[in-house]
Write a protein that holds these residues in place. Structure first.
Motif, PDB file in Angstrom:
ATOM      1  N   THR A  67       0.810  -0.983   0.025  1.00  7.91           N
ATOM      2  CA  THR A  67      -0.057   0.004   0.000  1.00  7.91           C
ATOM      3  C   THR A  67       0.886   1.226   0.093  1.00  7.91           C
ATOM      4  O   THR A  67       2.030   1.187  -0.356  1.00  7.91           O
ATOM      5  N   GLY A  68       0.416   2.588   0.319  1.00  7.72           N
ATOM      6  CA  GLY A  68       1.251   3.678   0.245  1.00  7.72           C
ATOM      7  C   GLY A  68       0.798   4.601   1.314  1.00  7.72           C
ATOM      8  O   GLY A  68      -0.331   4.616   1.970  1.00  7.72           O
ATOM      9  N   LEU A  69       1.820   5.488   1.586  1.00  7.52           N
ATOM     10  CA  LEU A  69       1.575   6.513   2.320  1.00  7.52           C
ATOM     11  C   LEU A  69       2.028   7.866   1.482  1.00  7.52           C
ATOM     12  O   LEU A  69       2.977   8.083   1.127  1.00  7.52           O
ATOM     13  N   SER A  70       0.908   8.690   1.292  1.00  5.37           N
ATOM     14  CA  SER A  70       1.180   9.664   0.368  1.00  5.37           C
ATOM     15  C   SER A  70       1.884  11.041   0.996  1.00  5.37           C
ATOM     16  O   SER A  70       1.402  11.582   2.062  1.00  5.37           O
ATOM     17  N   TRP A  71       2.874  11.451   0.474  1.00  2.00           N
ATOM     18  CA  TRP A  71       3.688  12.483   0.838  1.00  2.00           C
ATOM     19  C   TRP A  71       2.603  13.892   0.797  1.00  2.00           C
ATOM     20  O   TRP A  71       2.499  14.673   1.551  1.00  2.00           O
TER      21      TRP A  71
END
Length: 326
Positions: A228-232
């Motif tokens: 998954t991701g963590l968005s800057w």
């Protein structure tokens, strides 16, 4: 909880990195090197992965190697969708992997997105998943199927030309194993048979209401690895850390490959998430801060208690019941 940190998403894809603002790739190389060094400083045990290349492009990877990027990562990743978007056949996967390996000798090659959509027919997705497993399981160290959920049509997809792309645009909405109404597609059973070897890739939007349901499905399917991701860009929203904490707590029991990407509009050379940032060190600092928060050096896993909110329609329990009765 974080097994690996991925530096950007599809950096050779114009939809995710604006080549007009970085025509020779030097800006991305600088950003990737800084991020890799920052992640290593925050926790040397986290595997650093060069963001999934899509389309698969050995020449681009060779250029990144020449620029020193591979010295700052531990693996490279590729994304492939031969049935839906790429102009090569499904059975070409082994040749594509071999070409990448030749361009980055000695580097592990991960497949962090592979998928077959159900746009034409759900039976096509079922066949595509089974054949993909036959071609890739045992061939590469990590595989992530894209994706768990269909993209709801009402959300839209952030492509460059949207509906003008014809079926290429609409295929974005049919890549999941679960329909927007929460019901499973036939390919879900095929995935469950391969869950020990193939992880799932699922983007979660900011404060995504599907998070609880997703965790329920992942548990019942036997999924071990999640990307998954963590968005800057999202990190500047009000309540961003609360959301990041909730997302990471929800996924604490899984081996997570966490993608860091997307430029905040106010920090880019242009006001867009695909723009190179004016200061690439700011992105590296974000990566380091997230690793320090969610995968601090020397920490051992202590799963955060998390209760799935049952009652979504249909509940993940429906799948467990159906499987038990089979």
């Amino acid at each position: 909880m974080i097994e690996a940190a991925m530096i950007w998403n599809e950096p050779n894809n114009r939809a995710h990195w604006d080549r007009a603002l970085d025509p020779d790739g030097a800006g991305f190389a600088d950003l990737a090197i800084r991020a890799g060094q920052a992640i290593r400083s925050a926790n040397p045990a986290v595997t650093r992965v060069l963001g999934g290349v899509s389309p698969i492009d050995p020449a681009w990877l060779a250029d990144m190697r020449a620029r020193g990027v591979l010295d700052a990562v531990d693996a490279v990743a590729v994304h492939g969708f031969p049935v839906d978007w790429n102009l090569w056949p499904l059975d070409a996967w082994p040749a594509r992997i071999a070409a990448v390996e030749a361009a980055v000798p000695g580097m592990p090659v991960w497949v962090t997105e592979v998928g077959v959509g159900s746009f034409g027919a759900e039976e096509v997705q079922l066949f595509g998943l089974e054949r993909t497993a036959q071609l890739l399981v045992g061939r590469v160290p990590r595989i992530f199927w894209y994706s768990l959920f269909d993209l709801p049509m009402t959300w839209g997809e952030d492509g460059r030309h949207r509906e003008a792309e014809g079926s290429s645009y609409y295929r974005h909405f049919y890549m999941g194993l679960i329909r927007p109404d929460g019901s499973p597609k036939p390919a879900l059973d095929v995935y469950a048979a391969h869950a020990a070897d193939i992880g799932l890739m699922q983007w979660f939007d900011f404060e995504d209401s599907r998070l609880d349901e997703a965790v329920g499905w992942l548990r019942r399917l036997g999924t071990r690895r999640v990307r998954t991701g963590l968005s800057w860009a999202d990190s500047f929203r009000p309540g961003a850390l609360d959301w990041f904490d909730r997302q990471m707590a929800a996924l604490a029991e899984f081996d997570v490959t966490l993608t860091f990407a997307f430029t905040p509009r106010h920090l880019g050379l242009a006001p867009h998430h695909a723009s190179p940032p004016r200061d690439p060190q700011a992105f590296a600092d974000f990566c380091a801060a997230m690793i320090a928060r969610y995968a601090p050096s020397g920490a051992t896993r202590s799963p955060v208690p998390f209760t799935v909110v049952e009652g979504a329609s249909p509940s993940p329990l429906d799948y467990a019941t159906r499987k038990d009765a089979a």
